[in-house]
Design an enzyme around this catalytic site. Structure first.
Site, PDB file in Angstrom:
ATOM      1  N   CYS A 160    -110.576  53.387 -36.900  1.00  0.00           N
ATOM      2  CA  CYS A 160    -109.775  53.660 -35.755  1.00  0.00           C
ATOM      3  C   CYS A 160    -109.868  52.477 -34.825  1.00  0.00           C
ATOM      4  CB  CYS A 160    -110.403  54.666 -35.214  1.00  0.00           C
ATOM      5  SG  CYS A 160    -110.603  56.344 -35.979  1.00  0.00           S
ATOM      6  N   ARG A 202    -105.168  49.363 -37.247  1.00  0.00           N
ATOM      7  CA  ARG A 202    -106.512  50.005 -37.702  1.00  0.00           C
ATOM      8  C   ARG A 202    -106.264  51.204 -38.181  1.00  0.00           C
ATOM      9  NH1 ARG A 202    -110.878  47.017 -36.779  1.00  0.00           N
ATOM     10  NH2 ARG A 202    -112.180  48.684 -36.523  1.00  0.00           N
ATOM     11  N   TRP A 238    -107.472  56.936 -37.215  1.00  0.00           N
ATOM     12  CA  TRP A 238    -107.147  56.850 -38.642  1.00  0.00           C
ATOM     13  C   TRP A 238    -108.285  58.081 -38.951  1.00  0.00           C
ATOM     14  CZ3 TRP A 238    -103.566  55.324 -41.658  1.00  0.00           C
ATOM     15  CH2 TRP A 238    -103.667  55.172 -43.013  1.00  0.00           C
ATOM     16  N   ASN A 264    -115.231  54.694 -33.360  1.00  0.00           N
ATOM     17  CA  ASN A 264    -114.725  54.355 -34.449  1.00  0.00           C
ATOM     18  C   ASN A 264    -115.857  54.404 -35.604  1.00  0.00           C
ATOM     19  OD1 ASN A 264    -113.369  52.771 -36.876  1.00  0.00           O
ATOM     20  ND2 ASN A 264    -114.261  51.004 -36.118  1.00  0.00           N
ATOM     21  N   GLY A 265    -115.501  54.997 -36.710  1.00  0.00           N
ATOM     22  CA  GLY A 265    -116.532  55.071 -37.784  1.00  0.00           C
ATOM     23  C   GLY A 265    -116.872  56.321 -38.273  1.00  0.00           C
ATOM     24  N   GLU A 312    -106.984  44.939 -63.162  1.00  0.00           N
ATOM     25  CA  GLU A 312    -106.795  44.820 -61.882  1.00  0.00           C
ATOM     26  C   GLU A 312    -106.626  43.488 -61.180  1.00  0.00           C
ATOM     27  OE1 GLU A 312    -106.156  45.654 -57.626  1.00  0.00           O
ATOM     28  OE2 GLU A 312    -105.579  46.917 -59.390  1.00  0.00           O
ATOM     29  N   LYS A 339    -103.169  41.747 -59.976  1.00  0.00           N
ATOM     30  CA  LYS A 339    -103.090  41.145 -58.509  1.00  0.00           C
ATOM     31  C   LYS A 339    -102.568  39.831 -58.636  1.00  0.00           C
ATOM     32  CE  LYS A 339    -103.796  43.874 -55.999  1.00  0.00           C
ATOM     33  NZ  LYS A 339    -104.057  44.976 -56.387  1.00  0.00           N
ATOM     34  N   GLU A 351     -98.549  40.160 -58.996  1.00  0.00           N
ATOM     35  CA  GLU A 351     -97.934  40.753 -57.741  1.00  0.00           C
ATOM     36  C   GLU A 351     -97.952  39.785 -56.767  1.00  0.00           C
ATOM     37  OE1 GLU A 351     -99.112  44.435 -56.124  1.00  0.00           O
ATOM     38  OE2 GLU A 351    -101.196  44.024 -56.737  1.00  0.00           O
ATOM     39  N   HIS A 357    -106.662  40.783 -83.074  1.00  0.00           N
ATOM     40  CA  HIS A 357    -105.342  41.613 -83.628  1.00  0.00           C
ATOM     41  C   HIS A 357    -104.102  40.912 -83.077  1.00  0.00           C
ATOM     42  CE1 HIS A 357    -108.665  44.059 -85.283  1.00  0.00           C
ATOM     43  NE2 HIS A 357    -109.018  44.195 -84.190  1.00  0.00           N
ATOM     44  N   LYS A 409     -95.258  48.744 -50.350  1.00  0.00           N
ATOM     45  CA  LYS A 409     -96.705  49.252 -50.369  1.00  0.00           C
ATOM     46  C   LYS A 409     -96.769  50.400 -50.765  1.00  0.00           C
ATOM     47  CE  LYS A 409    -100.919  49.372 -49.488  1.00  0.00           C
ATOM     48  NZ  LYS A 409    -101.749  48.529 -50.203  1.00  0.00           N
TER      49      LYS A 409
END
Ligand code: AGP
Length: 617
Positions: free
Chosen positions: A2, A27, A82, A108-109, A490, A494, A497, A513, A612
């Protein structure tokens, strides 16, 4: 994650606080609120939705109504949320007050021990008006208050356990705010006859460039004249403020050049907050928030994970952990395939849909299909109130905060951490693991945030050297085995993209193979060779590759010199249990793609052709 901001000074502060929140909206912004103190009274306004709704609610106009003059209050607190604990409602929006609305706080947290503190406070007669962990702090300050706000905050601080920063205001102290920090960021803005407290510098940068950093375990008392920093025991701490030279664009990104780089650095926090109060004891995982019937979990036949892109890769890591620890068969599928293959699924199956945004059309459709076929459906998502939370029987939230960069980073590691929690929790429900092994793994999980920080602090220069050498490459190959394979997938995603370089990830044992034909001296090969029961197998594949003249960059666990002997260049990551290595091994791969893309002058936050959130079929 937050955003908090507070002001005490000579100017009416409603607009200062709201404009400060605007700078912190990166945030999180599912709800917001403000509390202003004047004439011994605290007046509070909260609103669900983004900041525009709060602006309207406080009379700053934009819905065609003439703006209302700012109240005279020269002290106040504000917050943009958030959600992590408690739904997205007005009652759960901050600021939160105590029983008599004399103390107001913004936080926040995560408060890890919120459940037991709430119980004790209820026992003392405190009445709570929200579902949040944060409200606890207002009542704790009320409990400890006997005329000195700083000392009441210090006592409350001593009762709390978790990952947070908060600021407090008391109706009897019109010239004082007190704030405290435990892990989450907190900074003070020093102005002329005015002082700000905030979770990040952009909140006050338009008003002052003089910032004072607050360190872990510190409490700061701010008045219009300045700030006094003390430690948890009350000893005074000398600290010099510094001038901030960021431009507007950097300010919006918290001083970083890009959101992606900022979000890479937020990964220790994202994992810490995702595991925080789900590991209440050293030998127990608590996922009671899932509201899944333990009897179902004990008897379920199979787990099926459906997801897209990076979330699919997090699921793949989860599969290894769940099968290893809980001995439950796990099937994985790309959601856009699963939904059209008429899958065989039944009521004793648990289908987990992983989606950070909670809005990816293919994943939602796969979840709905499984539910129609009678399966229990669980969503793992980062966004409260998202569609996935409505299409599932059970929801587990990652707590990575808002992710703006299109290339997922902090949501990936928090999804992997959440998968580890699920694997251990299912193992516990099914008595599939000895208690000492569970305790061992819980201790390892708790260490992950610091291991992530250690990796980010140690690998970047070596990664940059590889990026410089390979940035003009035309193809990258990633090789790995077992839990190393999803890390490769992954890393390759990255690279594709954000740097637009064709990249492939392959199970190392599959090389002979076919794909080995791709190799020559110009092919950079990235090998995930972290320590595991099959490291020897991986190293024999490295030799195969090098025999074809390709350069091999290996990601290795510290203390495994034979990887360096077999590779052209090695990037070491800290040692953890081998099944937890993906969460640190992926970091150099994120940074490699990032630096290659930056060196090619590309926009890493908004790559071409990508969104996104993919809400189209
Ligand atoms: C990852 O960097 C990409 N942005 C993309 O692959 C993403 O992971 C995919 O679209 C899934 O998104 P979700 O987690 O929001 O469902």
């Amino acid at each position: 994650m937050c955003g908090i901001v507070g002001y005490v000074g000579k100017r009416p502060c409603r607009d200062l606080l709201i404009n400060g929140l605007q700078k912190l909206e990166y945030r999180g912004y599912d709800s917001a609120g403000i509390s202003l103190l004047a004439d011994g009274e605290i007046d509070s306004v909260r609103a669900v939705g983004n900041l525009a709704n709060l602006r309207v609610a406080v009379g700053m106009g934009t819905n065609g109504d003439a703006p209302v003059a700012a109240p005279s209050a020269t002290i106040g607190l504000a917050h943009t949320r958030w959600a992590t604990h408690g739904r997205v409602t007005e009652e759960n929006a901050h600021p939160h007050g105590d029983c008599s609305d004399e103390v107001h706080i913004v936080l926040n947290g995560i408060i890890e021990n919120h459940a037991e503190l709430r119980q004790d406070l209820r026992g003392d007669g405190h009445v709570f008006s929200s579902e949040t962990d944060a409200e606890i702090v207002a009542h704790l300050i009320e409990k400890h208050y006997s005329g000195d706000l700083t000392e009441a905050v210090r006592s409350a601080f001593g009762d709390l356990r978790g990952h947070y920063a908060f600021a407090a205001m008391h109706a009897a102290h019109p010239d004082t705010l007190v704030a405290a920090r435990q892990e989450c960021p907190l900074v003070v803005g020093m102005g002329d006859d005015e002082t700000f407290v905030a979770s990040a510098i952009p909140a006050f940068l338009a008003e002052t460039r003089n910032a004072l950093a607050i360190e872990n375990g510190e409490i700061v008392t701010v008045t219009p004249d300045g700030a006094t920093v003390t430690d948890a025991a009350g000893a005074s701490v000398a600290r010099k403020s510094e001038e901030i030279l960021w431009d507007e664009d950097a300010a919006e990104k918290g001083g970083y050049a890009t959101f992606m780089r900022k979000e890479i650095d937020e990964q220790p926090d994202a994992v810490a907050e995702t595991i925080a109060d789900r590991l209440p004891d050293k030998d127990r995982v608590d996922l009671s928030e899932l509201e899944l019937d333990p009897e179902f979990v004990r008897s379920m036949r199979r787990i099926v994970i459906v997801a897209c892109g990076t979330s699919y890769h997090a699921g793949l890591v989860g599969r290894y952990a769940i099968e290893q620890w809980a001995r439950v068969p796990v099937e994985m599928d790309i959601a856009s395939e699963y939904r059209y293959r008429d899958p065989v699924v039944s009521s004793d199956d648990l289908v987990i849909g992983i989606t950070q945004s909670g809005e990816t059309a293919d994943t939602l459709a796969a979840m709905r299909l499984a539910r129609e076929k009678g399966a229990k459906v669980m969503a793992l998502t980062n966004v409260m109130g998202s569609q996935a939370t409505r299409d599932a029987d059970a929801v587990l939230f990652t707590r990575a905060g808002l992710e703006i960069g299109v290339a997922a980073t902090k949501t990936f590691v928090s999804q992997v951490a959440a998968m580890y929690l699920v694997g251990l929790w299912v193992a516990q429900q099914r008595d599939a693991l000895p208690a000492e092994r569970v305790a061992e793994l819980i201790a390892e999980l708790r260490n992950l945030p610091s291991k992530i920080q250690e990796t980010l602090d140690s690998v970047e220069e070596r990664v940059k050297a590889v990026a410089r050498a390979e940035k003009d490459g035309t193809f990258f190959l990633y090789l790995g085995r077992n839990v190393g394979l999803p890390v490769c997938l992954e890393g390759a995603l990255k690279m594709k993209e954000i740097s637009y370089i064709p990249s492939d990830a392959y199970a190392a044992g599959e090389m002979k193979h076919g794909p080995i034909a791709l190799l020559d001296e110009s092919t950079p090969v990235v090998c995930v060779a972290t320590d595991s029961p099959i490291l020897d197998k991986v190293l024999s594949n490295v030799e195969e590759v090098r025999a074809r003249g390709a350069d091999v960059v290996s990601i290795a666990t510290e203390g495994t010199p034979r990887v360096a002997e077999a590779s052209d260049l090695t990037i070491e990551v800290p040692r953890t249990d081998w099944l937890l290595q993906p969460i640190v091994a992926v970091l150099p791969l994120q940074l490699l793609a990032y630096h290659v893309a930056r060196m090619r002058g590309l926009n890493v936050d908004q790559p071409r052709n990508l969104a996104k959130t993919v809400t189209v079929e």
